[in-house]
Design a protein around this motif. Structure first.
Motif, PDB file in Angstrom:
ATOM      1  N   ASP A   1      -7.159 -11.560  -6.407  1.00 33.40           N
ATOM      2  CA  ASP A   1      -6.628  -9.929  -7.068  1.00 33.40           C
ATOM      3  C   ASP A   1      -7.378  -8.682  -7.310  1.00 33.40           C
ATOM      4  O   ASP A   1      -7.140  -7.485  -6.810  1.00 33.40           O
ATOM      5  CB  ASP A   1      -5.014 -10.020  -6.961  1.00 33.40           C
ATOM      6  CG  ASP A   1      -4.592 -11.000  -7.572  1.00 33.40           C
ATOM      7  OD1 ASP A   1      -5.316 -11.857  -8.005  1.00 33.40           O
ATOM      8  OD2 ASP A   1      -3.969 -10.294  -8.417  1.00 33.40           O
TER       9      ASP A   1
ATOM     10  N   ALA B   1       3.313   5.101  -1.917  1.00 34.07           N
ATOM     11  CA  ALA B   1       3.111   3.463  -2.568  1.00 34.07           C
ATOM     12  C   ALA B   1       5.164   3.472  -2.312  1.00 34.07           C
ATOM     13  O   ALA B   1       4.709   1.874  -2.201  1.00 34.07           O
ATOM     14  CB  ALA B   1       2.108   3.453  -3.238  1.00 34.07           C
TER      15      ALA B   1
ATOM     16  N   ARG C   1       4.551   0.351  -0.184  1.00 38.07           N
ATOM     17  CA  ARG C   1       4.409  -0.400  -0.502  1.00 38.07           C
ATOM     18  C   ARG C   1       2.239   0.159  -1.064  1.00 38.07           C
ATOM     19  O   ARG C   1       1.786   0.918  -0.423  1.00 38.07           O
ATOM     20  CB  ARG C   1       3.810  -1.728   0.104  1.00 38.07           C
ATOM     21  CG  ARG C   1       5.119  -2.882   0.297  1.00 38.07           C
ATOM     22  CD  ARG C   1       5.535  -2.859  -0.872  1.00 38.07           C
ATOM     23  NE  ARG C   1       5.182  -3.884  -1.512  1.00 38.07           N
ATOM     24  CZ  ARG C   1       4.986  -5.320  -1.747  1.00 38.07           C
ATOM     25  NH1 ARG C   1       5.280  -5.427  -1.112  1.00 38.07           N
ATOM     26  NH2 ARG C   1       4.034  -6.068  -1.931  1.00 38.07           N
TER      27      ARG C   1
ATOM     28  N   GLY D   1      -0.412  -1.047  -1.431  1.00 38.78           N
ATOM     29  CA  GLY D   1      -1.553  -1.501  -0.732  1.00 38.78           C
ATOM     30  C   GLY D   1      -1.648  -1.297   0.575  1.00 38.78           C
ATOM     31  O   GLY D   1      -2.446  -0.377   1.528  1.00 38.78           O
ATOM     32  N   ARG D   2      -1.135  -0.611   0.885  1.00 40.91           N
ATOM     33  CA  ARG D   2      -0.289  -0.303   2.442  1.00 40.91           C
ATOM     34  C   ARG D   2      -0.882   1.021   3.101  1.00 40.91           C
ATOM     35  O   ARG D   2      -1.703   1.594   3.129  1.00 40.91           O
ATOM     36  CB  ARG D   2       0.627   0.357   2.959  1.00 40.91           C
ATOM     37  CG  ARG D   2       0.534  -2.188   3.677  1.00 40.91           C
ATOM     38  CD  ARG D   2       2.641  -2.138   4.393  1.00 40.91           C
ATOM     39  NE  ARG D   2       2.259  -3.890   4.500  1.00 40.91           N
ATOM     40  CZ  ARG D   2       2.178  -4.282   4.137  1.00 40.91           C
ATOM     41  NH1 ARG D   2       2.232  -4.419   2.825  1.00 40.91           N
ATOM     42  NH2 ARG D   2       2.133  -5.532   5.093  1.00 40.91           N
TER      43      ARG D   2
ATOM     44  N   MET E   1      -0.741  -1.189  -8.357  1.00 46.20           N
ATOM     45  CA  MET E   1      -1.497  -2.156  -8.201  1.00 46.20           C
ATOM     46  C   MET E   1      -1.654  -2.673  -9.204  1.00 46.20           C
ATOM     47  O   MET E   1      -1.720  -4.302  -9.618  1.00 46.20           O
ATOM     48  CB  MET E   1      -2.141  -2.264  -7.037  1.00 46.20           C
ATOM     49  CG  MET E   1      -1.824  -2.319  -5.634  1.00 46.20           C
ATOM     50  SD  MET E   1      -3.108  -1.698  -4.030  1.00 46.20           S
ATOM     51  CE  MET E   1      -3.983  -1.048  -4.436  1.00 46.20           C
TER      52      MET E   1
ATOM     53  N   GLU F   1       0.816  -4.665 -11.576  1.00 42.87           N
ATOM     54  CA  GLU F   1       1.666  -5.668 -10.935  1.00 42.87           C
ATOM     55  C   GLU F   1       0.585  -6.606 -11.031  1.00 42.87           C
ATOM     56  O   GLU F   1       1.168  -8.292 -10.479  1.00 42.87           O
ATOM     57  CB  GLU F   1       1.995  -5.486 -10.002  1.00 42.87           C
ATOM     58  CG  GLU F   1       2.638  -4.586  -9.158  1.00 42.87           C
ATOM     59  CD  GLU F   1       3.675  -3.999  -8.686  1.00 42.87           C
ATOM     60  OE1 GLU F   1       2.457  -4.416  -7.107  1.00 42.87           O
ATOM     61  OE2 GLU F   1       4.293  -3.422  -8.060  1.00 42.87           O
ATOM     62  N   HIS F   2      -0.860  -7.226 -11.246  1.00 48.17           N
ATOM     63  CA  HIS F   2      -1.526  -8.112 -10.564  1.00 48.17           C
ATOM     64  C   HIS F   2      -2.808  -8.218 -12.285  1.00 48.17           C
ATOM     65  O   HIS F   2      -3.630  -9.108 -11.527  1.00 48.17           O
ATOM     66  CB  HIS F   2      -2.530  -7.437  -9.443  1.00 48.17           C
ATOM     67  CG  HIS F   2      -1.419  -7.758  -8.098  1.00 48.17           C
ATOM     68  ND1 HIS F   2      -1.499  -8.695  -7.535  1.00 48.17           N
ATOM     69  CD2 HIS F   2      -1.039  -6.340  -7.736  1.00 48.17           C
ATOM     70  CE1 HIS F   2      -0.902  -8.906  -6.883  1.00 48.17           C
ATOM     71  NE2 HIS F   2       0.100  -7.341  -6.605  1.00 48.17           N
TER      72      HIS F   2
ATOM     73  N   ILE G   1      -3.886  -6.692   0.358  1.00 50.05           N
ATOM     74  CA  ILE G   1      -2.943  -7.011   1.544  1.00 50.05           C
ATOM     75  C   ILE G   1      -2.808  -8.429   2.992  1.00 50.05           C
ATOM     76  O   ILE G   1      -1.705  -8.648   2.815  1.00 50.05           O
ATOM     77  CB  ILE G   1      -2.785  -5.562   2.329  1.00 50.05           C
ATOM     78  CG1 ILE G   1      -2.863  -4.270   1.994  1.00 50.05           C
ATOM     79  CG2 ILE G   1      -1.519  -5.907   3.194  1.00 50.05           C
ATOM     80  CD1 ILE G   1      -2.965  -3.234   2.627  1.00 50.05           C
TER      81      ILE G   1
ATOM     82  N   TYR H   1      -2.525 -10.804  -0.599  1.00 52.70           N
ATOM     83  CA  TYR H   1      -0.982 -10.949  -1.363  1.00 52.70           C
ATOM     84  C   TYR H   1      -0.028  -9.508  -1.373  1.00 52.70           C
ATOM     85  O   TYR H   1       0.510  -9.632  -2.255  1.00 52.70           O
ATOM     86  CB  TYR H   1      -2.174 -10.177  -3.119  1.00 52.70           C
ATOM     87  CG  TYR H   1      -3.370 -10.836  -3.104  1.00 52.70           C
ATOM     88  CD1 TYR H   1      -2.888 -12.004  -3.858  1.00 52.70           C
ATOM     89  CD2 TYR H   1      -4.371 -10.760  -3.262  1.00 52.70           C
ATOM     90  CE1 TYR H   1      -4.402 -12.658  -4.280  1.00 52.70           C
ATOM     91  CE2 TYR H   1      -5.243 -11.942  -3.152  1.00 52.70           C
ATOM     92  CZ  TYR H   1      -4.850 -12.000  -4.090  1.00 52.70           C
ATOM     93  OH  TYR H   1      -5.856 -13.369  -4.753  1.00 52.70           O
ATOM     94  N   GLU H   2      -0.191  -8.800  -0.026  1.00 51.10           N
ATOM     95  CA  GLU H   2       0.789  -7.440   0.220  1.00 51.10           C
ATOM     96  C   GLU H   2       1.211  -7.935   1.209  1.00 51.10           C
ATOM     97  O   GLU H   2       1.862  -6.922   1.853  1.00 51.10           O
ATOM     98  CB  GLU H   2       0.400  -6.489   0.040  1.00 51.10           C
ATOM     99  CG  GLU H   2       1.117  -5.566  -0.315  1.00 51.10           C
ATOM    100  CD  GLU H   2       0.825  -3.750  -0.575  1.00 51.10           C
ATOM    101  OE1 GLU H   2       0.715  -3.075  -1.377  1.00 51.10           O
ATOM    102  OE2 GLU H   2       0.509  -3.605   0.724  1.00 51.10           O
ATOM    103  N   LYS H   3       1.579  -9.393   1.217  1.00 49.58           N
ATOM    104  CA  LYS H   3       2.474  -9.710   3.224  1.00 49.58           C
ATOM    105  C   LYS H   3       3.776  -8.518   3.234  1.00 49.58           C
ATOM    106  O   LYS H   3       3.717  -8.712   4.305  1.00 49.58           O
ATOM    107  CB  LYS H   3       1.739 -11.059   3.034  1.00 49.58           C
ATOM    108  CG  LYS H   3       0.827 -11.703   3.477  1.00 49.58           C
ATOM    109  CD  LYS H   3       0.796 -13.207   3.894  1.00 49.58           C
ATOM    110  CE  LYS H   3      -0.405 -13.626   3.634  1.00 49.58           C
ATOM    111  NZ  LYS H   3      -0.732 -14.941   3.432  1.00 49.58           N
TER     112      LYS H   3
END
Length: 385
Positions: free
Chosen positions: A203, A262, A266, A268-269, A316, A319-320, A379, A382-384
């Motif tokens: 990620d 964001a 979110r 990523g989107r 992001m 968070e990762h 996405i 990891y960002e479902k």
């Protein structure tokens, strides 16, 4: 509005203002430096690359500062910013200025890493990306006010004057961080190896690749924005510093909008949407850059896109990057500057081949597309939610 009134975030933004001016000032004063130091434009261009080298090297300084409270780290890095500006101001030849540019770049990534942590801790619940965006907004403001002013001062007096102004701003920024940034506890120390543990996962690499490719795509065009405006759109060299205010305004709008989007949709989107728009805009450069109004509109929109992904990418990676959050924040800036260097190099290839400056947009299209692929994969996995 409450988040804008936070003095701590304003102080952090003053630091990114200094970094923004330090990083981008050379693009506006490059011809003056080239003439004053009797070096060619390509040689002077290495002063831009040397800053990026400093960013990459300096990012890892946090490995040795990780046990210190974030505020103390920020103060140390601010002192390095001041040192670099003073050395640049007093450089007696090209090689001394090259060293100064390297030093100026050293605190860049580390500052963003530490400042991102503090920004998140100062944020209200559900406003983390917006808080990071406020911190990043200083860099956009530098491109609205600082760098156009630097270009004017350099052209009117000397290329050294912008660095004199930058040194004064560094002093003010140092005072603001000392007075306004609250004490925040240091993150738990995971040890030297623990700082790198997050890089074992896929990620963070997808986030870093997204950052590098999107920025390289835009910088393939932006690195040559001044000659493009003059040679393609037909603007005179005298008005280009004023036109760069449009670019800086786009950066500010993009920074603040990216943070709000964001928080709502979110990170990523938001990044994926911006990257897809970027592909279309870069393709439009090739077809419309010779139209003055279209060229200015594209400059605004592409600069907005460039900075709209800043806060989402910083959030992001935090968070990762469990156990190495500050290093992760640094790595985003390393990826950004690698993208800068790659984009500038690849964007220059069609120009060296004798093609028009419009082709820089076409060079950026596949690079931005690779960034879109990377964030799409992120996405999906990891960002479902």
């Amino acid at each position: 509005m409450i988040i804008l009134m936070n003095k701590g975030l304003v102080a952090l933004a003053s630091g990114t203002f200094v970094l923004g001016m330090s990083e981008f000032v050379m693009m506006g004063i490059l011809p003056d430096v080239s003439q004053a130091l009797s070096v060619s434009i390509p040689e002077a261009g290495r002063l831009i690359s040397m800053y990026a080298v400093g960013v990459c090297v300096g990012a890892f300084s946090l490995l040795f500062l990780r046990k210190l409270p974030p505020k103390r780290i920020l103060l140390i890095l601010s002192c390095v910013m001041l040192l670099g500006a003073v050395l640049a101001m007093s450089s007696v030849n090209y090689w001394m200025l090259l060293v100064a540019r390297f030093i100026e770049g050293l605190p860049h990534g580390a500052y963003f890493g530490a400042a991102s942590i503090v920004s998140v801790k100062l944020a209200e619940e559900g406003r983390k990306a917006s808080a990071v965006a406020i911190m990043c907004a200083g860099m956009a403001l530098a491109n609205i006010v600082g760098n156009p002013l630097a270009s004017l001062l350099s052209g009117s007096f000397s290329w050294r004057v912008p660095f004199v102004v930058l040194s004064c701003i560094c002093l003010l920024e140092l005072l603001m961080i000392w007075r306004w940034v609250p004490q925040v506890e240091a993150l738990p120390d995971t040890g030297m190896k623990g700082q790198f543990r997050f890089l074992r996962n896929l990620d963070p690499w997808l986030i870093l690749l997204t950052t590098m490719f999107i920025n390289s795509g835009i910088f393939a065009w932006y690195s040559y924005i001044s000659p493009l405006l003059q040679n393609a759109a037909g603007f005179s060299a005298k008005v280009v510093p004023y036109l760069m205010v449009i670019a800086g305004t786009g950066m500010l709008v993009g920074t603040l909008s990216g943070g709000r989007l964001a928080d709502r949709f979110r990170p990523g989107r938001t990044t994926l949407a911006v990257s897809l728009v970027t592909i279309v805009l870069l393709a439009a450069v090739y077809f419309t850059a010779q139209i003055p109004s279209a060229s200015l509109l594209l400059m605004f929109l592409l600069c907005a896109a460039l900075f709209a992904v800043s806060a989402p990418e910083q959030l992001m990676i935090l968070e990762h990057a469990g156990g190495g959050e500050m290093l992760g924040g640094c790595c985003i800036q390393v990826a950004f500057n690698l993208g800068n260097a790659i984009g500038a190099f690849l964007g220059g290839l069609p120009i060296d081949a004798g093609l028009s400056y419009n082709h820089t947009g076409l060079v950026g299209v596949p690079l931005a597309a690779l960034g879109s692929v990377a964030i799409f994969l992120f996405i999906r996995k990891y960002e479902k939610a």
